[in-house]
Design a protein around this motif. Sequence first.
Motif, PDB file in Angstrom:
ATOM      1  N   PRO A 149       0.836  -1.202   0.000  1.00 38.01           N
ATOM      2  CA  PRO A 149       0.000   0.000   0.000  1.00 38.01           C
ATOM      3  C   PRO A 149       0.876   1.260   0.000  1.00 38.01           C
ATOM      4  CG  PRO A 149      -0.104  -1.104   2.135  1.00 38.01           C
ATOM      5  CD  PRO A 149       0.728  -1.956   1.242  1.00 38.01           C
ATOM      6  N   SER A 191      -1.100  -8.960   3.116  1.00 37.93           N
ATOM      7  CA  SER A 191       0.014  -8.793   4.062  1.00 37.93           C
ATOM      8  C   SER A 191       1.203  -8.030   3.494  1.00 37.93           C
ATOM      9  CB  SER A 191       0.472 -10.146   4.621  1.00 37.93           C
ATOM     10  OG  SER A 191      -0.577 -10.739   5.349  1.00 37.93           O
ATOM     11  N   THR A 239      -9.500  -0.476   2.144  1.00 36.57           N
ATOM     12  CA  THR A 239      -9.009   0.263   3.315  1.00 36.57           C
ATOM     13  C   THR A 239      -7.897  -0.541   3.985  1.00 36.57           C
ATOM     14  OG1 THR A 239     -11.252   1.091   3.642  1.00 36.57           O
ATOM     15  CG2 THR A 239      -9.711   1.425   5.442  1.00 36.57           C
ATOM     16  N   PRO A 240      -6.637  -0.265   3.633  1.00 35.28           N
ATOM     17  CA  PRO A 240      -5.543  -0.970   4.310  1.00 35.28           C
ATOM     18  C   PRO A 240      -5.542  -0.662   5.810  1.00 35.28           C
ATOM     19  CG  PRO A 240      -4.729   0.327   2.442  1.00 35.28           C
ATOM     20  CD  PRO A 240      -6.163   0.695   2.659  1.00 35.28           C
ATOM     21  N   THR A 247       3.215  -4.683   3.235  1.00 31.52           N
ATOM     22  CA  THR A 247       3.300  -3.548   4.161  1.00 31.52           C
ATOM     23  C   THR A 247       4.161  -2.427   3.585  1.00 31.52           C
ATOM     24  OG1 THR A 247       5.224  -4.421   5.312  1.00 31.52           O
ATOM     25  CG2 THR A 247       3.056  -5.040   6.194  1.00 31.52           C
ATOM     26  N   SER A 286      -3.509   3.995   0.987  1.00 36.51           N
ATOM     27  CA  SER A 286      -4.359   3.501  -0.104  1.00 36.51           C
ATOM     28  C   SER A 286      -3.661   2.299  -0.715  1.00 36.51           C
ATOM     29  CB  SER A 286      -4.582   4.604  -1.148  1.00 36.51           C
ATOM     30  OG  SER A 286      -3.348   5.033  -1.686  1.00 36.51           O
ATOM     31  N   ASP A 287      -4.426   1.495  -1.426  1.00 30.20           N
ATOM     32  CA  ASP A 287      -3.863   0.271  -1.994  1.00 30.20           C
ATOM     33  C   ASP A 287      -4.562  -0.045  -3.307  1.00 30.20           C
ATOM     34  OD1 ASP A 287      -2.062  -2.099  -1.480  1.00 30.20           O
ATOM     35  OD2 ASP A 287      -3.990  -3.130  -1.714  1.00 30.20           O
ATOM     36  N   THR A 336      -6.783  -3.527  -1.869  1.00 32.83           N
ATOM     37  CA  THR A 336      -7.537  -3.458  -0.615  1.00 32.83           C
ATOM     38  C   THR A 336      -8.140  -2.070  -0.489  1.00 32.83           C
ATOM     39  OG1 THR A 336      -5.982  -5.009   0.401  1.00 32.83           O
ATOM     40  CG2 THR A 336      -7.377  -3.737   1.894  1.00 32.83           C
ATOM     41  N   ALA A 362       1.270   0.458   7.205  1.00 35.85           N
ATOM     42  CA  ALA A 362       0.039   0.150   6.461  1.00 35.85           C
ATOM     43  C   ALA A 362       0.161  -1.280   5.927  1.00 35.85           C
ATOM     44  CB  ALA A 362      -0.149   1.131   5.313  1.00 35.85           C
ATOM     45  N   THR A 363      -0.900  -2.060   6.097  1.00 32.87           N
ATOM     46  CA  THR A 363      -0.904  -3.453   5.648  1.00 32.87           C
ATOM     47  C   THR A 363      -2.157  -3.708   4.828  1.00 32.87           C
ATOM     48  OG1 THR A 363       0.224  -4.065   7.704  1.00 32.87           O
ATOM     49  CG2 THR A 363      -0.758  -5.859   6.428  1.00 32.87           C
ATOM     50  N   ASP A 364      -1.964  -4.320   3.640  1.00 35.47           N
ATOM     51  CA  ASP A 364      -3.139  -4.653   2.824  1.00 35.47           C
ATOM     52  C   ASP A 364      -3.612  -6.071   3.120  1.00 35.47           C
ATOM     53  OD1 ASP A 364      -1.501  -6.384   1.349  1.00 35.47           O
ATOM     54  OD2 ASP A 364      -1.359  -5.054  -0.392  1.00 35.47           O
TER      55      ASP A 364
END
Length: 185
Positions: free
Chosen positions: A9, A73, A42-43, A75, A36-37, A40, A68-70
């Motif tokens: 993300p 996984s 909402t990460p 980051t 943002s991603d 995803t 931030a992680t989607d």
Amino acid sequence: ITIQDSVPPTIICPSNRTVTCLDDTSPASQGMATASDNCTITPGIVFTDQTSGGSCPANFILSRTWIATDACSNTNTCVQTISGVDDMPPALTPARDTVVECDGSGNTAAYSEWITLHGRATASDLCSTFTWSSQVISSMTGCGNTRQDSVRFIVIDACGNADTTMAKFIIKDLTPPTITPATAI
């Protein structure tokens, strides 16, 4: 066909901040990271804090690492720096002039007490400890054992912030001499 998300993300940190020792350092007060991603909506965003000391007890550097992680996984991180600075001197109430009756021996006890009490000045500091010192600016001797000392009282906190106040210690001869009448011959 296999779709695999290997793109982390995008994360944007809040701006770096400078605060006082009294300020709230929470994310609600100092800003939240956004992310943002590509896959995803909402990460997830979390943070960890690492605090190190500054040049004095009330100064500090808080390094807030945002992560931030989607959903896959992946980051990404950014770091926000919050600098705590104590640049305010202790709050000071002024010293007061004191007038005492001449005791014939320099009023040493009264003078020592007045100096110890910083001329009745008071100070407080919400960020660090503080110490007092005093400096005689001038001393004028009058008749007999009378005199007037002008004294500067200095309060300085653990970060080197200082304030001063001045007052006078005045020894006056307020008692008129007594006359003993001569005895009749």
